[in-house]
Design a protein around this motif. Structure first.
Motif, PDB file in Angstrom:
ATOM      1  N   CYS A  82       0.822  -1.217   0.000  1.00 52.61           N
ATOM      2  CA  CYS A  82       0.000   0.000   0.000  1.00 52.61           C
ATOM      3  C   CYS A  82       0.856   1.267   0.000  1.00 52.61           C
ATOM      4  O   CYS A  82       0.421   2.316  -0.465  1.00 52.61           O
ATOM      5  CB  CYS A  82      -0.916  -0.005   1.214  1.00 52.61           C
ATOM      6  N   VAL A  83       2.074   1.155   0.513  1.00 56.72           N
ATOM      7  CA  VAL A  83       2.982   2.306   0.538  1.00 56.72           C
ATOM      8  C   VAL A  83       3.779   2.375  -0.761  1.00 56.72           C
ATOM      9  O   VAL A  83       3.902   3.435  -1.381  1.00 56.72           O
ATOM     10  CB  VAL A  83       3.933   2.228   1.752  1.00 56.72           C
ATOM     11  N   SER A  84       4.286   1.217  -1.202  1.00 52.68           N
ATOM     12  CA  SER A  84       5.159   1.247  -2.381  1.00 52.68           C
ATOM     13  C   SER A  84       4.398   1.615  -3.644  1.00 52.68           C
ATOM     14  O   SER A  84       4.987   2.138  -4.591  1.00 52.68           O
ATOM     15  CB  SER A  84       5.887  -0.093  -2.544  1.00 52.68           C
ATOM     16  N   CYS A  85       3.063   1.390  -3.675  1.00 53.65           N
ATOM     17  CA  CYS A  85       2.307   1.704  -4.897  1.00 53.65           C
ATOM     18  C   CYS A  85       1.829   3.151  -4.932  1.00 53.65           C
ATOM     19  O   CYS A  85       1.352   3.621  -5.963  1.00 53.65           O
ATOM     20  CB  CYS A  85       1.088   0.786  -5.011  1.00 53.65           C
ATOM     21  N   CYS A  86       1.938   3.851  -3.822  1.00 50.47           N
ATOM     22  CA  CYS A  86       1.324   5.189  -3.731  1.00 50.47           C
ATOM     23  C   CYS A  86       2.123   6.209  -4.554  1.00 50.47           C
ATOM     24  O   CYS A  86       3.310   6.412  -4.317  1.00 50.47           O
ATOM     25  CB  CYS A  86       1.251   5.623  -2.265  1.00 50.47           C
ATOM     26  N   PRO A  87       1.479   6.864  -5.510  1.00 53.23           N
ATOM     27  CA  PRO A  87       2.222   7.763  -6.411  1.00 53.23           C
ATOM     28  C   PRO A  87       2.614   9.096  -5.775  1.00 53.23           C
ATOM     29  O   PRO A  87       3.461   9.805  -6.320  1.00 53.23           O
ATOM     30  CB  PRO A  87       1.240   7.984  -7.566  1.00 53.23           C
ATOM     31  N   THR A  88       2.010   9.451  -4.663  1.00 51.71           N
ATOM     32  CA  THR A  88       2.269  10.793  -4.099  1.00 51.71           C
ATOM     33  C   THR A  88       3.056  10.773  -2.791  1.00 51.71           C
ATOM     34  O   THR A  88       3.436  11.841  -2.305  1.00 51.71           O
ATOM     35  CB  THR A  88       0.932  11.516  -3.807  1.00 51.71           C
ATOM     36  N   GLY A  89       3.246   9.596  -2.234  1.00 52.85           N
ATOM     37  CA  GLY A  89       3.901   9.531  -0.916  1.00 52.85           C
ATOM     38  C   GLY A  89       2.935   9.754   0.231  1.00 52.85           C
ATOM     39  O   GLY A  89       3.341   9.819   1.394  1.00 52.85           O
ATOM     40  N   ALA A  90       1.640   9.867  -0.080  1.00 52.81           N
ATOM     41  CA  ALA A  90       0.639  10.057   0.986  1.00 52.81           C
ATOM     42  C   ALA A  90       0.617   8.860   1.933  1.00 52.81           C
ATOM     43  O   ALA A  90       0.556   9.008   3.159  1.00 52.81           O
ATOM     44  CB  ALA A  90      -0.749  10.252   0.365  1.00 52.81           C
ATOM     45  N   ASP A 142      -1.340  10.471   4.696  1.00 54.05           N
ATOM     46  CA  ASP A 142      -1.404  11.925   4.814  1.00 54.05           C
ATOM     47  C   ASP A 142      -2.571  12.404   3.940  1.00 54.05           C
ATOM     48  O   ASP A 142      -2.500  12.364   2.707  1.00 54.05           O
ATOM     49  CB  ASP A 142      -0.075  12.531   4.336  1.00 54.05           C
ATOM     50  N   HIS A 143      -3.652  12.824   4.597  1.00 54.80           N
ATOM     51  CA  HIS A 143      -4.884  13.158   3.866  1.00 54.80           C
ATOM     52  C   HIS A 143      -4.658  14.254   2.838  1.00 54.80           C
ATOM     53  O   HIS A 143      -5.229  14.230   1.745  1.00 54.80           O
ATOM     54  CB  HIS A 143      -5.978  13.597   4.848  1.00 54.80           C
ATOM     55  N   ASP A 144      -3.815  15.234   3.161  1.00 56.11           N
ATOM     56  CA  ASP A 144      -3.603  16.356   2.244  1.00 56.11           C
ATOM     57  C   ASP A 144      -2.837  15.950   0.991  1.00 56.11           C
ATOM     58  O   ASP A 144      -3.008  16.548  -0.070  1.00 56.11           O
ATOM     59  CB  ASP A 144      -2.850  17.493   2.961  1.00 56.11           C
ATOM     60  N   MET A 145      -1.977  14.930   1.106  1.00 60.82           N
ATOM     61  CA  MET A 145      -1.186  14.492  -0.052  1.00 60.82           C
ATOM     62  C   MET A 145      -1.915  13.468  -0.899  1.00 60.82           C
ATOM     63  O   MET A 145      -1.507  13.166  -2.022  1.00 60.82           O
ATOM     64  CB  MET A 145       0.144  13.878   0.427  1.00 60.82           C
ATOM     65  N   CYS A 146      -2.995  12.888  -0.358  1.00 64.94           N
ATOM     66  CA  CYS A 146      -3.713  11.810  -1.054  1.00 64.94           C
ATOM     67  C   CYS A 146      -4.604  12.380  -2.161  1.00 64.94           C
ATOM     68  O   CYS A 146      -5.352  13.329  -1.941  1.00 64.94           O
ATOM     69  CB  CYS A 146      -4.564  11.035  -0.052  1.00 64.94           C
ATOM     70  N   GLY A 174      -6.662  10.249  -3.844  1.00 64.23           N
ATOM     71  CA  GLY A 174      -7.810   9.332  -3.947  1.00 64.23           C
ATOM     72  C   GLY A 174      -7.771   8.411  -5.141  1.00 64.23           C
ATOM     73  O   GLY A 174      -8.823   7.970  -5.632  1.00 64.23           O
ATOM     74  N   CYS A 175      -6.565   8.054  -5.592  1.00 63.66           N
ATOM     75  CA  CYS A 175      -6.437   7.243  -6.818  1.00 63.66           C
ATOM     76  C   CYS A 175      -6.818   5.775  -6.614  1.00 63.66           C
ATOM     77  O   CYS A 175      -6.975   5.036  -7.584  1.00 63.66           O
ATOM     78  CB  CYS A 175      -5.009   7.328  -7.351  1.00 63.66           C
ATOM     79  N   LYS A 176      -6.908   5.337  -5.374  1.00 66.00           N
ATOM     80  CA  LYS A 176      -7.321   3.968  -5.001  1.00 66.00           C
ATOM     81  C   LYS A 176      -6.259   2.898  -5.255  1.00 66.00           C
ATOM     82  O   LYS A 176      -6.558   1.708  -5.124  1.00 66.00           O
ATOM     83  CB  LYS A 176      -8.609   3.539  -5.722  1.00 66.00           C
ATOM     84  N   ALA A 177      -5.048   3.268  -5.640  1.00 67.62           N
ATOM     85  CA  ALA A 177      -4.010   2.253  -5.876  1.00 67.62           C
ATOM     86  C   ALA A 177      -3.755   1.450  -4.608  1.00 67.62           C
ATOM     87  O   ALA A 177      -3.604   0.225  -4.645  1.00 67.62           O
ATOM     88  CB  ALA A 177      -2.720   2.920  -6.354  1.00 67.62           C
ATOM     89  N   CYS A 178      -3.719   2.128  -3.466  1.00 62.80           N
ATOM     90  CA  CYS A 178      -3.444   1.435  -2.202  1.00 62.80           C
ATOM     91  C   CYS A 178      -4.609   0.546  -1.789  1.00 62.80           C
ATOM     92  O   CYS A 178      -4.412  -0.511  -1.184  1.00 62.80           O
ATOM     93  CB  CYS A 178      -3.147   2.455  -1.111  1.00 62.80           C
ATOM     94  N   VAL A 179      -5.824   0.977  -2.112  1.00 64.38           N
ATOM     95  CA  VAL A 179      -7.014   0.170  -1.791  1.00 64.38           C
ATOM     96  C   VAL A 179      -6.920  -1.165  -2.526  1.00 64.38           C
ATOM     97  O   VAL A 179      -7.186  -2.228  -1.960  1.00 64.38           O
ATOM     98  CB  VAL A 179      -8.304   0.928  -2.190  1.00 64.38           C
ATOM     99  N   ALA A 180      -6.499  -1.106  -3.805  1.00 70.04           N
ATOM    100  CA  ALA A 180      -6.370  -2.321  -4.610  1.00 70.04           C
ATOM    101  C   ALA A 180      -5.182  -3.160  -4.159  1.00 70.04           C
ATOM    102  O   ALA A 180      -5.213  -4.387  -4.249  1.00 70.04           O
ATOM    103  CB  ALA A 180      -6.213  -1.937  -6.085  1.00 70.04           C
ATOM    104  N   ALA A 181      -4.123  -2.523  -3.676  1.00 63.86           N
ATOM    105  CA  ALA A 181      -2.893  -3.246  -3.331  1.00 63.86           C
ATOM    106  C   ALA A 181      -2.992  -3.995  -2.010  1.00 63.86           C
ATOM    107  O   ALA A 181      -2.262  -4.963  -1.792  1.00 63.86           O
ATOM    108  CB  ALA A 181      -1.720  -2.264  -3.277  1.00 63.86           C
TER     109      ALA A 181
END
Ligand code: SF4
Ligand code: SF4
Ligand code: SF4
Length: 179
Positions: free
Chosen positions: A66-74, A87-91, A93-100
């Protein structure tokens, strides 16, 4: 540096859902979403049937897809206790982490960011237990530092049999179920 973990005694859990209600209240989890939930697992065949009740949430894994797939570092590993946070402000909402996440531990909050269990880090940093742990009427939930051999969680894992969820996923989860 601590490495926080939760150890839950399935022999003492009665499925009362107080942990679920406490989390919703403490973290203002919106209607229709959950950061923790109860699963009942039945194994064996009659008359040798075993029921295990599991209070589940984000496993705050050591290996974090869930961390390694996140494109923004959120999605990140917090420097306090290696707790996995968003980090809500950096997210975005792309859902990559939800899928991972193999545990389905994340959801997109109606306000647009990924959300999940935080191990109640806001309470832990004040020296309190996570809300779920603090309300459990059977005291079957334990929270502490896996890297401290003197912690309650370390001692329980040294003295009791346990399992984790989906070990084959390779995420090295840090929620342990005593059996
Ligand atoms: Fe089980 Fe404790 Fe949660 Fe009740 S509050 S469901 S006993 S873990
Ligand atoms: Fe990430 Fe899912 Fe592991 Fe939580 S349970 S740390 S969301 S992979
Ligand atoms: Fe990162 Fe947010 Fe996308 Fe999850 S939903 S991968 S936290 S940007």
């Amino acid at each position: 540096m601590a490495r926080y973990a939760m150890v839950i005694d399935t022999k003492k859990c009665v499925g009362c859902m107080d942990c679920v209600v406490a989390c919703k209240t403490e973290n203002n989890v919106p209607e229709g979403y959950n950061r923790d939930w109860i699963v009942q697992v039945t194994t064996g065949k009659y008359p040798d049937v075993h029921l295990e009740i599991q209070s589940q949430r984000c496993n705050h894994c050591d290996n974090t897809p869930c961390v390694s797939c996140c494109p923004t570092g959120a999605s990140h590993v917090h420097d306090v206790g290696n707790v996995v946070l968003v980090d809500h402000d950096m997210c975005i909402g792309c859902k990559a982490c939800v899928a991972a996440c193999p545990y389905d531990a994340r959801f997109i909050h109606p306000e647009g960011y990924a959300d999940k269990c935080t191990f109640c880090i806001h309470r832990v940093e004040k020296g309190e237990d996570p809300a779920c742990v603090s309300v459990c009427p059977t005291h079957c939930m334990h929270f502490g530092d896996l890297d401290d051999p003197e912690s309650e969680v370390s001692k329980l894992l040294a003295s009791r049999k346990y399992h984790t969820l989906l070990p084959e996923a390779g995420t090295k989860p840090r929620i342990f179920y005593l059996i």
